[in-house]
Design an enzyme around this catalytic site. Structure first.
Site, PDB file in Angstrom:
ATOM      1  N   ASP A   3      -1.411   4.675  -6.299  1.00 49.42           N
ATOM      2  CA  ASP A   3       0.019   4.517  -6.009  1.00 49.42           C
ATOM      3  C   ASP A   3       0.817   5.673  -6.562  1.00 49.42           C
ATOM      4  O   ASP A   3       1.960   5.900  -6.164  1.00 49.42           O
ATOM      5  CB  ASP A   3       0.514   3.191  -6.594  1.00 49.42           C
ATOM      6  CG  ASP A   3      -0.080   2.040  -5.815  1.00 49.42           C
ATOM      7  OD1 ASP A   3      -1.271   1.722  -6.028  1.00 49.42           O
ATOM      8  OD2 ASP A   3       0.622   1.479  -4.953  1.00 49.42           O
ATOM      9  N   ARG A  47      10.090  -1.344  -4.576  1.00 47.28           N
ATOM     10  CA  ARG A  47       8.893  -1.329  -5.435  1.00 47.28           C
ATOM     11  C   ARG A  47       8.890  -0.006  -6.193  1.00 47.28           C
ATOM     12  O   ARG A  47       9.140   1.036  -5.589  1.00 47.28           O
ATOM     13  CB  ARG A  47       7.593  -1.497  -4.633  1.00 47.28           C
ATOM     14  CG  ARG A  47       7.461  -2.874  -3.995  1.00 47.28           C
ATOM     15  CD  ARG A  47       6.070  -3.127  -3.451  1.00 47.28           C
ATOM     16  NE  ARG A  47       5.114  -3.460  -4.526  1.00 47.28           N
ATOM     17  CZ  ARG A  47       3.807  -3.550  -4.320  1.00 47.28           C
ATOM     18  NH1 ARG A  47       3.294  -3.291  -3.144  1.00 47.28           N
ATOM     19  NH2 ARG A  47       3.001  -3.875  -5.315  1.00 47.28           N
ATOM     20  N   GLY A  77       0.856  -1.194   0.000  1.00 47.75           N
ATOM     21  CA  GLY A  77       0.000   0.000   0.000  1.00 47.75           C
ATOM     22  C   GLY A  77       0.880   1.228   0.000  1.00 47.75           C
ATOM     23  O   GLY A  77       1.789   1.321   0.837  1.00 47.75           O
ATOM     24  N   ALA A  78       0.650   2.156  -0.900  1.00 45.34           N
ATOM     25  CA  ALA A  78       1.575   3.267  -1.091  1.00 45.34           C
ATOM     26  C   ALA A  78       1.952   3.983   0.197  1.00 45.34           C
ATOM     27  O   ALA A  78       3.143   4.064   0.536  1.00 45.34           O
ATOM     28  CB  ALA A  78       0.979   4.236  -2.112  1.00 45.34           C
ATOM     29  N   ASN A 102      -3.078   2.810 -10.126  1.00 44.43           N
ATOM     30  CA  ASN A 102      -3.601   2.050  -9.006  1.00 44.43           C
ATOM     31  C   ASN A 102      -3.560   0.576  -9.377  1.00 44.43           C
ATOM     32  O   ASN A 102      -3.163   0.200 -10.487  1.00 44.43           O
ATOM     33  CB  ASN A 102      -5.028   2.504  -8.670  1.00 44.43           C
ATOM     34  CG  ASN A 102      -5.483   1.977  -7.309  1.00 44.43           C
ATOM     35  OD1 ASN A 102      -4.768   2.078  -6.321  1.00 44.43           O
ATOM     36  ND2 ASN A 102      -6.664   1.365  -7.284  1.00 44.43           N
ATOM     37  N   GLN A 105      -6.083  -8.666  -2.540  1.00 43.46           N
ATOM     38  CA  GLN A 105      -6.175  -7.659  -1.477  1.00 43.46           C
ATOM     39  C   GLN A 105      -7.636  -7.374  -1.106  1.00 43.46           C
ATOM     40  O   GLN A 105      -7.964  -7.129   0.048  1.00 43.46           O
ATOM     41  CB  GLN A 105      -5.518  -6.337  -1.912  1.00 43.46           C
ATOM     42  CG  GLN A 105      -4.014  -6.369  -2.058  1.00 43.46           C
ATOM     43  CD  GLN A 105      -3.555  -6.684  -3.470  1.00 43.46           C
ATOM     44  OE1 GLN A 105      -4.254  -7.403  -4.198  1.00 43.46           O
ATOM     45  NE2 GLN A 105      -2.385  -6.197  -3.868  1.00 43.46           N
TER      46      GLN A 105
HETATM   47  C1  LIG Z   1      -3.648   3.513  -0.326  1.00 41.20           C
HETATM   48  S1  LIG Z   1      -2.732   2.185  -0.940  1.00 41.20           S
HETATM   49  C2  LIG Z   1      -2.779   2.366  -2.639  1.00 41.20           C
HETATM   50  C3  LIG Z   1      -2.638   1.098  -3.378  1.00 41.20           C
HETATM   51  O1  LIG Z   1      -1.732   0.079  -2.869  1.00 41.20           O
HETATM   52  C4  LIG Z   1      -2.200  -1.165  -3.407  1.00 41.20           C
HETATM   53  O2  LIG Z   1      -1.183  -1.822  -4.120  1.00 41.20           O
HETATM   54  P1  LIG Z   1      -0.335  -3.013  -3.398  1.00 41.20           P
HETATM   55  O3  LIG Z   1      -1.299  -3.807  -2.564  1.00 41.20           O
HETATM   56  O4  LIG Z   1       0.242  -3.771  -4.558  1.00 41.20           O
HETATM   57  O5  LIG Z   1       0.703  -2.277  -2.601  1.00 41.20           O
HETATM   58  C5  LIG Z   1      -3.302  -0.804  -4.324  1.00 41.20           C
HETATM   59  O6  LIG Z   1      -2.855  -0.336  -5.570  1.00 41.20           O
HETATM   60  C6  LIG Z   1      -3.903   0.308  -3.535  1.00 41.20           C
HETATM   61  O7  LIG Z   1      -4.912   0.895  -4.155  1.00 41.20           O
END
Ligand SMILES: CSC[C@H]1O[C@H](OP(=O)(O)O)[C@H](O)[C@@H]1O
Length: 350
Positions: free
Chosen positions: A238, A93, A48-49, A248, A197
């Site tokens: 992201d 990442r 998550g960003a 995203n 997720q």
């Molecule tokens: C507020 S988190 C934004 C973003 O992070 C997630 O990606 P990941 O689980 O691969 O880190 C996803 O894109 C969320 O929307």
């Protein structure tokens, strides 16, 4: 009961909730090595960003602690000593710009404090970034909730919740605030292949908060938008580019196109730390993740050996498919370059 924190810091020790095994097991992994924190980001123990940025800042604090008893004459000595940790964290990442935003804040702290007590300064900075993020998400939540009509069904994708941030969440922060205001009749959560997720994290977070959630496969999105008429698609980001395009989780672009067809509005909820005013959407780096995330499911092979696999972790939704970008400073309606840059300029002056 609300979901546990993704990130814990106490007595200068970092603990990360292992999100790879949620919701079946709640286990924290302790970290004292910055290179191990970089691996935790890369392997999505933490994801998550905003959470990635917070974890990276704590990683730099851990790195500085390793040199606490070494003579450092000036900032240049510290930069050289901390470079391996910084490089590993920066390489963990590529898409979530909060990672680089947090590392740049650490760079400024190193320049500012030099040989003075930099260890304390970096620990305090990481704690500050963490605490700020929770307050920012609550502001995003309230701004976003102001757009949600009463009795709404909303649709969300991936996890932009407390588990993806310092707490409360961005997209899920909007949903939490709108539910607090009595405007949420139900939430549809897309499962979000391949890492799930939505199925594993968002469903769990919303159920923990008593928010009515229905888990659906992504392939059902168009059908559900036609049948259940959600008022908004609400997602995180992201990276938001200067022209208002937003990166995203993969599948977000699909949802935005389907939403346009069905007259459903699209909201991107993100802190200004997720904005990158140096590039436009097409230049956003898209992380390609391991093929095994698609060819296997929980350790079992589900695709034939040697099949070609595409596994982009993100996609970019163009600004003209986004109805609102919500930040901690307010709402950018019908975003475009001029509105994004004006928003960022006004935010910088606050
Ligand atoms: C507020 S988190 C934004 C973003 O992070 C997630 O990606 P990941 O689980 O691969 O880190 C996803 O894109 C969320 O929307």
């Amino acid at each position: 009961m609300t979901s546990p924190s993704a990130i814990k810091w106490s007595a200068n020790q970092l603990a990360l909730l292992d999100q790879r095994i949620l919701p079946n097991r709640i286990d924290y992994i302790s970290y004292s090595e910055p290179l191990a924190v970089a691996d935790a980001i890369r392997s999505m123990v933490v994801r998550g960003a905003p959470a990635i940025g917070i974890a990276a800042a704590y990683g730099m604090a851990l790195a500085a602690q390793q040199f606490a008893n070494k003579p450092m004459a000036n900032a240049a000595d510290w930069k050289q000593a901390l470079q391996p940790a910084r490089a590993a964290l920066a390489d963990s990442r590529p898409t979530a710009v909060n990672l680089f935003w947090a590392l740049e804040r650490c760079d400024r702290a190193i320049e500012e404090h030099g040989s003075r007590d930099l260890v304390t300064a970096l620990c305090q900075l990481a704690e500050q970034i963490h605490a700020e993020d929770i307050e920012i998400n609550q502001r995003i939540g309230d701004f976003g909730a102001s757009l949600i009509p009463a009795n709404s069904i909303v649709y969300t994708h991936c996890n932009a919740g407390a588990l993806a941030t310092g707490g409360y969440g961005t997209a899920l922060g909007v949903i939490r605030s709108a539910h607090r205001d009595g405007h949420i009749r139900g939430v549809i959560a897309g499962e979000t292949r391949p890492w799930l997720q939505g199925a594993r994290l968002t469903s769990w977070e919303l159920m923990s908060d008593g928010i009515p959630v229905t888990l659906a496969i992504e392939g059902a999105a168009a059908h559900l938008m036609r049948e259940q008429r959600p008022s908004w698609i609400i997602v995180g980001a992201d990276r938001v580019a200067a022209n208002g395009d937003a990166a995203n989780k993969i599948g977000t672009y699909n949802l935005a196109i389907i939403a346009k067809y069905h007259g459903v509005k699209v909201m991107v909820a993100a802190p200004t730390s997720t904005f990158d005013a140096t590039i436009d959407g097409p230049q956003i780096p898209i992380e390609q993740r391991p093929s095994e995330e698609i060819s296997h499911s929980f350790g079992q092979r589900i695709a034939p050996e040697n099949v070609a696999i595409a596994n982009p972790a993100f996609d970019v939704t163009p600004a003209d498919l986004i109805d609102a970008i919500v930040t901690e400073h307010g709402i950018i309606h019908q975003p475009d370059r001029a509105k994004v840059l004006a928003h960022l300029q006004a935010a910088a002056q606050q």
